[in-house]
Design an enzyme around this catalytic site. Sequence first.
Site, PDB file in Angstrom:
ATOM      1  N   HIS A 122      -3.760   4.211  -1.256  1.00 62.04           N
ATOM      2  CA  HIS A 122      -4.498   4.431  -0.034  1.00 62.04           C
ATOM      3  C   HIS A 122      -5.273   6.061  -0.297  1.00 62.04           C
ATOM      4  O   HIS A 122      -4.900   7.134  -0.314  1.00 62.04           O
ATOM      5  CB  HIS A 122      -3.680   5.009   1.100  1.00 62.04           C
ATOM      6  CG  HIS A 122      -4.262   4.757   2.583  1.00 62.04           C
ATOM      7  ND1 HIS A 122      -5.726   4.868   2.770  1.00 62.04           N
ATOM      8  CD2 HIS A 122      -3.731   4.615   3.685  1.00 62.04           C
ATOM      9  CE1 HIS A 122      -5.950   4.769   4.135  1.00 62.04           C
ATOM     10  NE2 HIS A 122      -4.693   4.728   4.593  1.00 62.04           N
ATOM     11  N   GLY A 123      -6.649   5.591  -0.608  1.00 58.23           N
ATOM     12  CA  GLY A 123      -7.729   6.835  -0.763  1.00 58.23           C
ATOM     13  C   GLY A 123      -8.608   6.970   0.255  1.00 58.23           C
ATOM     14  O   GLY A 123      -9.608   7.515  -0.096  1.00 58.23           O
ATOM     15  N   ALA A 124      -8.467   6.765   1.773  1.00 55.20           N
ATOM     16  CA  ALA A 124      -9.254   6.701   2.823  1.00 55.20           C
ATOM     17  C   ALA A 124      -8.623   7.137   4.045  1.00 55.20           C
ATOM     18  O   ALA A 124      -7.602   7.751   4.024  1.00 55.20           O
ATOM     19  CB  ALA A 124      -9.700   5.165   3.062  1.00 55.20           C
ATOM     20  N   HIS A 125      -9.437   7.203   4.930  1.00 58.36           N
ATOM     21  CA  HIS A 125      -9.066   7.576   6.557  1.00 58.36           C
ATOM     22  C   HIS A 125      -8.505   8.904   6.734  1.00 58.36           C
ATOM     23  O   HIS A 125      -7.562   9.031   7.519  1.00 58.36           O
ATOM     24  CB  HIS A 125      -8.264   6.429   6.943  1.00 58.36           C
ATOM     25  CG  HIS A 125      -8.811   5.087   6.875  1.00 58.36           C
ATOM     26  ND1 HIS A 125      -8.084   3.847   7.191  1.00 58.36           N
ATOM     27  CD2 HIS A 125      -9.991   4.652   6.619  1.00 58.36           C
ATOM     28  CE1 HIS A 125      -9.084   2.980   6.949  1.00 58.36           C
ATOM     29  NE2 HIS A 125     -10.210   3.424   6.993  1.00 58.36           N
ATOM     30  N   GLN A 127       0.938  -1.079   0.122  1.00 58.32           N
ATOM     31  CA  GLN A 127       0.029   0.100  -0.149  1.00 58.32           C
ATOM     32  C   GLN A 127       0.775   1.111  -0.051  1.00 58.32           C
ATOM     33  O   GLN A 127       1.707   1.515   0.994  1.00 58.32           O
ATOM     34  CB  GLN A 127      -0.947  -0.031   1.241  1.00 58.32           C
ATOM     35  CG  GLN A 127      -1.904   1.086   1.365  1.00 58.32           C
ATOM     36  CD  GLN A 127      -2.597   1.280   2.534  1.00 58.32           C
ATOM     37  OE1 GLN A 127      -2.182   1.890   3.554  1.00 58.32           O
ATOM     38  NE2 GLN A 127      -3.793   0.905   2.476  1.00 58.32           N
ATOM     39  N   TYR A 143      -6.323  10.737   4.777  1.00 52.31           N
ATOM     40  CA  TYR A 143      -5.136  10.867   4.395  1.00 52.31           C
ATOM     41  C   TYR A 143      -5.269  11.965   2.901  1.00 52.31           C
ATOM     42  O   TYR A 143      -6.452  12.108   2.567  1.00 52.31           O
ATOM     43  CB  TYR A 143      -3.958   9.722   4.172  1.00 52.31           C
ATOM     44  CG  TYR A 143      -3.736   9.298   5.219  1.00 52.31           C
ATOM     45  CD1 TYR A 143      -2.913   9.876   6.226  1.00 52.31           C
ATOM     46  CD2 TYR A 143      -4.357   7.996   5.756  1.00 52.31           C
ATOM     47  CE1 TYR A 143      -2.621   9.481   7.458  1.00 52.31           C
ATOM     48  CE2 TYR A 143      -4.061   7.533   6.991  1.00 52.31           C
ATOM     49  CZ  TYR A 143      -3.148   8.130   7.968  1.00 52.31           C
ATOM     50  OH  TYR A 143      -2.748   7.517   9.190  1.00 52.31           O
TER      51      TYR A 143
END
Length: 368
Positions: free
Chosen positions: A167-170, A102, A172
């Site tokens: 990583h396209g979440a949370h 990731q 960031y």
Amino acid sequence: MAVPSLFETTTLGPMTLKNRLWRSATWEKMADDTGHMTPELQAVYEDLARGGVGTIITGYAFIREEEQPNAGMMGIYDDSFIAEYKTFTDRIHELGANIVLQGCYGGSQTDFKPEGRLIWGPSAVEHPVFKVTPEPMSHEDIAALIDSYAQAARRAKAAGFDGFQIHGAHGYLLSQFLTPYFNRRTDEYGGAIENRARIIYEVLDAIRKEVGPEYPVLIKIHSTDEWGAQGLTPEESVLVAKELEARGITALELSGGHLSKDPSTLPIKPKIINENNQSYFREPAAMIAEAVEVPVILVGGNRSVAVLENILGSTPIKYFSFSRTLLSEPDLPNKWQQGSNDRPRCVSCNRCWGKDKNMCILDRKNEE
């Protein structure tokens, strides 16, 4: 028609998956100061592979050397990682698991040495928890970030990883572009969801140019979040998922939620999982899975074979991923396959996030 099983063999592009269980990206806080592997971190992954999970997604790896949102993260920002990661991936394959890397750009969601370094964001909006105000990205900055993702994916492929996850979440950077609270741009990267998602589409397009059409490229993205009118709606997530599918995404891992926008709620309170709130993103994830053909991986509160088998048999969701659960109990997949109906020992108390490294509080007590 045969009833699908958690422990049947499936394929995802060129990958063969020995079961439908994934280890979701989990920050172990065990890499060295430059993001390179350590023996302790390698041992975590070897335990996971021995424990029976079909596919492992690494903890997030920073894609630009100057932008490390947290300590102890893995890196993938230059070619020096390729040889050591090739040794690493060969070992994980020997132990019977797939492994996906990731890649991440953190942005303003950081308290790791924010002073004196350039931190990009979609707009100059102070992070409500971390109090970091990023530098709004120019078009040149956006192009540089897109290339950093593409080169990170190229390195992951060269190093023997079975795939690359965006990583396209949370909370960031890429998820901030999707979230109107953070993204107040008036150019082609702001406003309507088609514009707020543009950077993610361009990241995927650039990665595909580097790794080709067959190499697995996944994304972790929200099925919903907690920002209400200032957030990403499930309906918008469907639109993003459909466009990603059209552009060649291999699979979608669907999560949700940001760190709270209310600083008074920190530290994050435990979310104890019980029979009534397991697999808590299942409904919005199932709605998205209905709208696309690419496989959907559900993360969040997955705790029971019976619940997961019910979801597998009654929704289009195909795979399930685990974070804290496998941080606590890496051999849980083997136990489940052998017929154990015991509860996982993880109750999502969040005490695994330590000052020195991230590990189950029960194991930390054993070390002490």
